[in-house]
Write a protein that holds these residues in place. Structure first.
Motif, PDB file in Angstrom:
ATOM      1  N   THR A 104     -43.858   1.536  43.205  1.00  0.00           N
ATOM      2  CA  THR A 104     -44.625   2.479  44.023  1.00  0.00           C
ATOM      3  C   THR A 104     -45.766   3.100  43.234  1.00  0.00           C
ATOM      4  N   ALA A 105     -45.726   2.937  41.918  1.00  0.00           N
ATOM      5  CA  ALA A 105     -46.783   3.435  41.035  1.00  0.00           C
ATOM      6  C   ALA A 105     -46.643   2.679  39.718  1.00  0.00           C
ATOM      7  N   ALA A 106     -47.499   2.987  38.795  1.00  0.00           N
ATOM      8  CA  ALA A 106     -47.497   2.271  37.521  1.00  0.00           C
ATOM      9  C   ALA A 106     -46.166   2.405  36.797  1.00  0.00           C
ATOM     10  N   THR A 107     -45.548   3.572  36.903  1.00  0.00           N
ATOM     11  CA  THR A 107     -44.291   3.805  36.179  1.00  0.00           C
ATOM     12  C   THR A 107     -43.150   4.218  37.104  1.00  0.00           C
ATOM     13  N   LEU A 108     -43.329   4.026  38.406  1.00  0.00           N
ATOM     14  CA  LEU A 108     -42.304   4.434  39.366  1.00  0.00           C
ATOM     15  C   LEU A 108     -41.878   3.256  40.235  1.00  0.00           C
ATOM     16  N   ALA A 109     -40.628   3.295  40.684  1.00  0.00           N
ATOM     17  CA  ALA A 109     -40.113   2.245  41.562  1.00  0.00           C
ATOM     18  C   ALA A 109     -39.061   2.834  42.485  1.00  0.00           C
ATOM     19  N   GLU A 110     -38.887   2.182  43.617  1.00  0.00           N
ATOM     20  CA  GLU A 110     -37.867   2.591  44.573  1.00  0.00           C
ATOM     21  C   GLU A 110     -36.751   1.558  44.594  1.00  0.00           C
ATOM     22  N   TYR A 111     -35.535   2.047  44.806  1.00  0.00           N
ATOM     23  CA  TYR A 111     -34.368   1.185  44.806  1.00  0.00           C
ATOM     24  C   TYR A 111     -33.619   1.331  46.115  1.00  0.00           C
ATOM     25  N   GLY A 112     -32.935   0.267  46.515  1.00  0.00           N
ATOM     26  CA  GLY A 112     -32.228   0.258  47.781  1.00  0.00           C
ATOM     27  C   GLY A 112     -30.725   0.150  47.613  1.00  0.00           C
ATOM     28  N   GLU A 113     -30.046  -0.023  48.747  1.00  0.00           N
ATOM     29  CA  GLU A 113     -28.589  -0.104  48.733  1.00  0.00           C
ATOM     30  C   GLU A 113     -28.104  -1.315  47.948  1.00  0.00           C
ATOM     31  N   GLU A 114     -28.915  -2.392  47.949  1.00  0.00           N
ATOM     32  CA  GLU A 114     -28.500  -3.573  47.200  1.00  0.00           C
ATOM     33  C   GLU A 114     -28.436  -3.291  45.700  1.00  0.00           C
ATOM     34  N   HIS A 115     -29.277  -2.373  45.219  1.00  0.00           N
ATOM     35  CA  HIS A 115     -29.229  -2.005  43.803  1.00  0.00           C
ATOM     36  C   HIS A 115     -27.972  -1.181  43.508  1.00  0.00           C
ATOM     37  N   ALA A 116     -27.618  -0.291  44.436  1.00  0.00           N
ATOM     38  CA  ALA A 116     -26.407   0.513  44.258  1.00  0.00           C
ATOM     39  C   ALA A 116     -25.173  -0.386  44.239  1.00  0.00           C
ATOM     40  N   GLN A 117     -25.148  -1.366  45.131  1.00  0.00           N
ATOM     41  CA  GLN A 117     -24.019  -2.285  45.192  1.00  0.00           C
ATOM     42  C   GLN A 117     -23.925  -3.110  43.912  1.00  0.00           C
ATOM     43  N   ARG A 118     -25.079  -3.557  43.445  1.00  0.00           N
ATOM     44  CA  ARG A 118     -25.116  -4.361  42.215  1.00  0.00           C
ATOM     45  C   ARG A 118     -24.659  -3.529  41.021  1.00  0.00           C
ATOM     46  N   LEU A 119     -25.063  -2.285  40.974  1.00  0.00           N
ATOM     47  CA  LEU A 119     -24.662  -1.414  39.875  1.00  0.00           C
ATOM     48  C   LEU A 119     -23.157  -1.185  39.867  1.00  0.00           C
ATOM     49  N   ARG A 120     -22.571  -1.034  41.050  1.00  0.00           N
ATOM     50  CA  ARG A 120     -21.119  -0.845  41.121  1.00  0.00           C
ATOM     51  C   ARG A 120     -20.400  -2.063  40.562  1.00  0.00           C
ATOM     52  N   LEU A 121     -20.922  -3.259  40.865  1.00  0.00           N
ATOM     53  CA  LEU A 121     -20.313  -4.474  40.343  1.00  0.00           C
ATOM     54  C   LEU A 121     -20.475  -4.551  38.828  1.00  0.00           C
ATOM     55  N   ILE A 122     -21.666  -4.246  38.328  1.00  0.00           N
ATOM     56  CA  ILE A 122     -21.894  -4.258  36.880  1.00  0.00           C
ATOM     57  C   ILE A 122     -20.952  -3.285  36.179  1.00  0.00           C
ATOM     58  N   LYS A 123     -20.820  -2.102  36.762  1.00  0.00           N
ATOM     59  CA  LYS A 123     -19.933  -1.081  36.186  1.00  0.00           C
ATOM     60  C   LYS A 123     -18.492  -1.566  36.188  1.00  0.00           C
ATOM     61  N   ALA A 124     -18.078  -2.218  37.280  1.00  0.00           N
ATOM     62  CA  ALA A 124     -16.707  -2.729  37.361  1.00  0.00           C
ATOM     63  C   ALA A 124     -16.461  -3.806  36.324  1.00  0.00           C
ATOM     64  N   LEU A 125     -17.426  -4.709  36.165  1.00  0.00           N
ATOM     65  CA  LEU A 125     -17.264  -5.811  35.212  1.00  0.00           C
ATOM     66  C   LEU A 125     -17.225  -5.317  33.766  1.00  0.00           C
ATOM     67  N   THR A 126     -18.104  -4.376  33.433  1.00  0.00           N
ATOM     68  CA  THR A 126     -18.199  -3.919  32.046  1.00  0.00           C
ATOM     69  C   THR A 126     -17.144  -2.878  31.688  1.00  0.00           C
ATOM     70  N   THR A 127     -16.833  -2.002  32.652  1.00  0.00           N
ATOM     71  CA  THR A 127     -15.893  -0.915  32.370  1.00  0.00           C
ATOM     72  C   THR A 127     -14.453  -1.324  32.657  1.00  0.00           C
ATOM     73  N   LEU A 128     -14.187  -1.791  33.871  1.00  0.00           N
ATOM     74  CA  LEU A 128     -12.826  -2.180  34.235  1.00  0.00           C
ATOM     75  C   LEU A 128     -12.467  -3.544  33.647  1.00  0.00           C
ATOM     76  N   GLY A 129     -13.405  -4.484  33.765  1.00  0.00           N
ATOM     77  CA  GLY A 129     -13.125  -5.829  33.275  1.00  0.00           C
ATOM     78  C   GLY A 129     -13.274  -5.987  31.784  1.00  0.00           C
ATOM     79  N   GLY A 130     -14.011  -5.071  31.134  1.00  0.00           N
ATOM     80  CA  GLY A 130     -14.194  -5.149  29.693  1.00  0.00           C
ATOM     81  C   GLY A 130     -15.078  -6.293  29.243  1.00  0.00           C
TER      82      GLY A 130
END
Length: 224
Positions: free
Chosen positions: A32-58
């Protein structure tokens, strides 16, 4: 949403989100600008998976990247589940101090037992499966300790495991999105497995107490 809101919604620190972006685990947001960006629900979902894999899955970042790539390319829920299942650490019994010749013999015997069990149960699992290798190693250790299960006993436990597996997959029914399904799989493998083991131990404790009470009364307590 801005990255700060994405952080609040997922519980992942902004610094970690930026790190995942740099590592290519998380797709870039819409600029949205040179140093700004917008994120959607797909990013939130992806982050939850990353967190699960790295934290729960180790998993390491490299292993997480591989799982995410497999999930992204999955053409079915089964392939998404397979990617997660094969990536997570496999329970393997500690290796004993037996000699090489003894280990070779135990390996052949345990391997034959596992192959026979899979045939008897008509389970579809290739010999290259890490779970087949893990079970073989566990049976080797049981044999070394002279505490191995007889084939019939092992099959009885396997039938119970089959029932649990059906329940696990029924909980995932209706999840067609590979990312959501992968997240659920990590939770099931990493969290529900210890819960099931604790339920098993509680059941054992209950049975022991009932038998002790029955012996104290001078009779046998029939197991339920």
């Amino acid at each position: 949403m801005k990255i700060s809101e994405l952080s609040r919604r997922t519980g992942v620190p902004v610094a970690s989100i930026k790190y995942f972006l740099r590592q290519g685990l998380l797709p870039a947001g819409r600029a949205t600008a040179a140093t700004l960006a917008e994120y959607g629900e797909e990013h939130a979902q992806r982050l939850r998976l990353i967190k699960a894999l790295t934290t729960l899955g180790g998993l390491s970042i490299a292993a997480t990247r591989e799982v995410l790539g497999a999930v992204d390319q999955a053409h079915s829920s089964e392939s998404a589940l397979g990617a997660v299942s094969y990536a997570l650490p496999v329970p393997v019994a500690a290796q004993g101090a037996a000699g090489q010749e003894e280990e070779a013999g135990a390996d052949a015997t345990a391997g034959a037992e596992v192959a026979g069990l899979l045939t008897e149960l008509d389970w579809q699992a290739p010999v290259t499966s890490p779970h087949v290798k893990g079970l073989t190693a566990a049976l080797e250790e049981l044999r070394r300790l002279d505490a191995q299960y007889a084939p019939g006993e092992l099959a009885a436990y396997a039938r119970l495991a089959e029932s649990v597996a059906r329940l696990d997959l029924e909980r995932a029914a209706g999840l067609d999105d590979p990312v959501a399904l992968a997240e659920r799989a990590v939770i099931v493998f990493a969290i529900c497995a210890p819960v099931f083991e604790l339920l098993r131990r509680l059941a054992q404790e209950d049975q022991v107490r009932r038998r002790v009470a029955g012996a104290a009364r001078g009779g046998d307590a029939a197991p339920r």
